[in-house]
Structure formats: structure tokens, C-alpha cells
Motif scaffolding. Structure first.
Motif, PDB file in Angstrom:
ATOM      1  N   ALA A  68      16.170   4.237   3.676  1.00 49.26           N
ATOM      2  CA  ALA A  68      15.142   3.525   2.913  1.00 49.26           C
ATOM      3  C   ALA A  68      14.377   2.547   3.795  1.00 49.26           C
TER       4      ALA A  68
ATOM      5  N   LEU B 111      10.321   2.724   4.628  1.00 51.20           N
ATOM      6  CA  LEU B 111       9.411   1.622   4.323  1.00 51.20           C
ATOM      7  C   LEU B 111       8.757   1.063   5.582  1.00 51.20           C
TER       8      LEU B 111
ATOM      9  N   ARG C 207       3.364   4.872   5.234  1.00 45.83           N
ATOM     10  CA  ARG C 207       2.545   4.328   4.159  1.00 45.83           C
ATOM     11  C   ARG C 207       2.300   5.450   3.164  1.00 45.83           C
TER      12      ARG C 207
ATOM     13  N   ARG D   5       4.482   2.856  -2.431  1.00 47.78           N
ATOM     14  CA  ARG D   5       5.411   2.240  -1.466  1.00 47.78           C
ATOM     15  C   ARG D   5       5.837   0.845  -1.917  1.00 47.78           C
ATOM     16  N   ASP D   6       4.891   0.062  -2.402  1.00 45.02           N
ATOM     17  CA  ASP D   6       5.218  -1.286  -2.853  1.00 45.02           C
ATOM     18  C   ASP D   6       6.141  -1.245  -4.069  1.00 45.02           C
TER      19      ASP D   6
ATOM     20  N   VAL E  87       8.329   1.158  -4.738  1.00 44.50           N
ATOM     21  CA  VAL E  87       9.657   1.522  -4.240  1.00 44.50           C
ATOM     22  C   VAL E  87      10.359   0.313  -3.630  1.00 44.50           C
ATOM     23  N   SER E  88       9.617  -0.450  -2.830  1.00 48.85           N
ATOM     24  CA  SER E  88      10.188  -1.655  -2.231  1.00 48.85           C
ATOM     25  C   SER E  88      10.617  -2.651  -3.302  1.00 48.85           C
TER      26      SER E  88
ATOM     27  N   ARG F 249      16.543  -5.095   3.841  1.00 45.41           N
ATOM     28  CA  ARG F 249      15.659  -6.094   4.440  1.00 45.41           C
ATOM     29  C   ARG F 249      15.987  -6.298   5.909  1.00 45.41           C
TER      30      ARG F 249
ATOM     31  N   ARG G 166      15.158  -3.040   7.892  1.00 39.50           N
ATOM     32  CA  ARG G 166      13.709  -2.821   7.949  1.00 39.50           C
ATOM     33  C   ARG G 166      13.056  -3.740   8.979  1.00 39.50           C
TER      34      ARG G 166
END
Length: 229
Positions: free
Chosen positions: A32, A36, A40, A44-45, A47-48, A108, A111
């Protein structure tokens, strides 16, 4: 500080739940985070946001959702039960709840590591004929390894201390789902249980500190740094 058989069982169960949560969520978390960080795509936003939702939802709400979905009468639980897979009121459910609560912290951290990885090295590997999978395994993942380790440790610490979602989803059953936080809470509600609760608090803190120290050592080795003197 002598520990009883019941306390040793609680510690063992807590470690099993936390380790299981991390082991099963780590591949998903790395995937994941990579998705992310590198792509793009529409939604996407969203999913985040869904991935990070457990960070802002009350843990009890997360536990209730899990119980509704994975309970014996839930849409997923009713389908899994004939296969012998049960989550509700079982230690596997505690691991599932702990994994979901720690998943956003893991994603987080990983990523950020992918964002900081030098994409030029990936492009250089591509020009040498490396496939996307080869580039990921030999270039991207090693560069992001410190972040992966940090994310795994954060998820482990969160899983070890998870309370709200766990008690809502699987209750506090001795020998089955009563992890350290649940046991400490139960002991504080019993007259004379303060001493046992304090022992478990100290053990919980010790395990968490040990995990952080191990994480620092692993990150230092992964980055090849020995520190300055």
C-alpha cells in the motif's frame, strides 16, 4: 518480581497477537505504501483516507465494525466459519484488530521511506534491463528498509497496546483474548489487583522499550551507520 502462570500466559498471548498482526500486515503495508508513493490514480486520496481512518476513528467504532463484519452472523464471518476460520472472540480476532489499528502507522512510515528513496537509481536499473519486480526487490526495498523496520516496530508497539477495538471485537476472555492492556484494565477493577497490574505495566513498558532498542539496532545496520564518537 515473580510472575504467576496466568501472567506468563497473558504475556505470551500478547506477544503472539502483536507478532501475528505485524507479520500478516507487513506485506500489505509495504504494498500500500509503495502504491501511494509511486502512482497517481483516480481515488488515490480516498484510498489513503481509508487506510488512515483507524487513526481518527474511536477504537471502539473500529471494533464494532469488525464485529459486524467478522462476527459469526456477519457477512464475512458467516462465509469464513464453514472454512474453519473464526475471528470473533478468538485470539485471531485480537490479532486482526491489532493489525488494523497499527496498519496506518506502518503505511505512513514506509511511504515516507519510499518517497525519500532515490528514483534515479530505479531508472538506472531499468536502463540495465531490470524488470519492475527486480527493481523493487534489489533497489527500492533496500533503500526503504529503515522505514520498513520503523513501520513494523510502530505497528508492533501499537498492537501490543491495543485496547478499545480488541475488547469490543473479541472481549476479554482469559487464555483466549486477554492481552496485556485488557488484563491490566481487569486487574484495576478488582480489589487487591494493583500489585499484579503494576507488574504487567512494568513488563509492557519493558517489552516496548526492548522493541524500540532492537529497532534502532536494525535500522543502524540497514543503513550501515555505526554512529559518531
Amino acid at each position: 518480581m515473580m510472575l504467576s502462570a496466568a501472567e506468563l500466559e497473558i504475556i505470551s498471548l500478547s506477544l503472539k497477537v502483536a507478532m501475528t498482526a505485524v507479520l500478516f500486515s507487513l506485506p500489505l503495508g509495504v504494498g500500500a505504501a509503495w502504491l501511494l508513493a509511486r502512482y497517481r490514480f483516480p481515488g488515490r486520496d480516498l484510498v489513503s483516507g481509508l487506510i488512515h481512518l483507524p487513526l481518527v476513528l474511536p477504537p471502539v467504532v473500529t471494533g464494532y465494525v469488525l464485529l459486524s463484519l467478522f462476527g459469526r452472523s456477519g457477512p464475512i464471518g458467516a462465509w469464513l466459519e464453514p472454512l474453519g476460520i473464526v475471528f470473533a472472540f478468538d485470539w485471531t480476532g485480537a490479532a486482526l484488530a491489532a493489525g488494523i489499528m497499527g496498519f496506518p502507522l506502518m503505511v505512513r512510515s514506509v511511504r515516507l521511506a519510499f518517497d525519500m528513496a532515490d528514483s534515479g537509481l530505479e531508472q538506472a536499473a531499468a536502463t540495465l534491463g531490470a524488470s519492475p519486480l527486480q527493481r523493487f526487490l534489489t533497489v527500492t526495498l533496500p533503500l526503504a528498509l529503515p522505514g520498513v523496520i520503523a513501520g513494523a516496530v510502530l505497528a508492533f508497539a501499537k498492537a501490543l497496546g491495543e485496547f478499545g477495538a480488541t475488547i469490543t471485537f473479541v472481549s476479554s476472555i482469559p487464555g483466549e483474548t486477554r492481552t496485556l492492556p485488557l488484563a491490566i484494565y481487569s486487574l484495576t477493577q478488582v480489589p487487591g489487583g494493583e500489585a499484579a497490574a503494576l507488574r504487567l505495566v512494568l513488563i509492557s513498558a519493558g517489552v516496548s522499550i526492548l522493541a524500540l532498542v532492537v529497532s534502532e539496532v536494525m535500522v543502524r545496520r540497514a543503513t550501515g551507520g555505526g554512529g559518531r564518537t
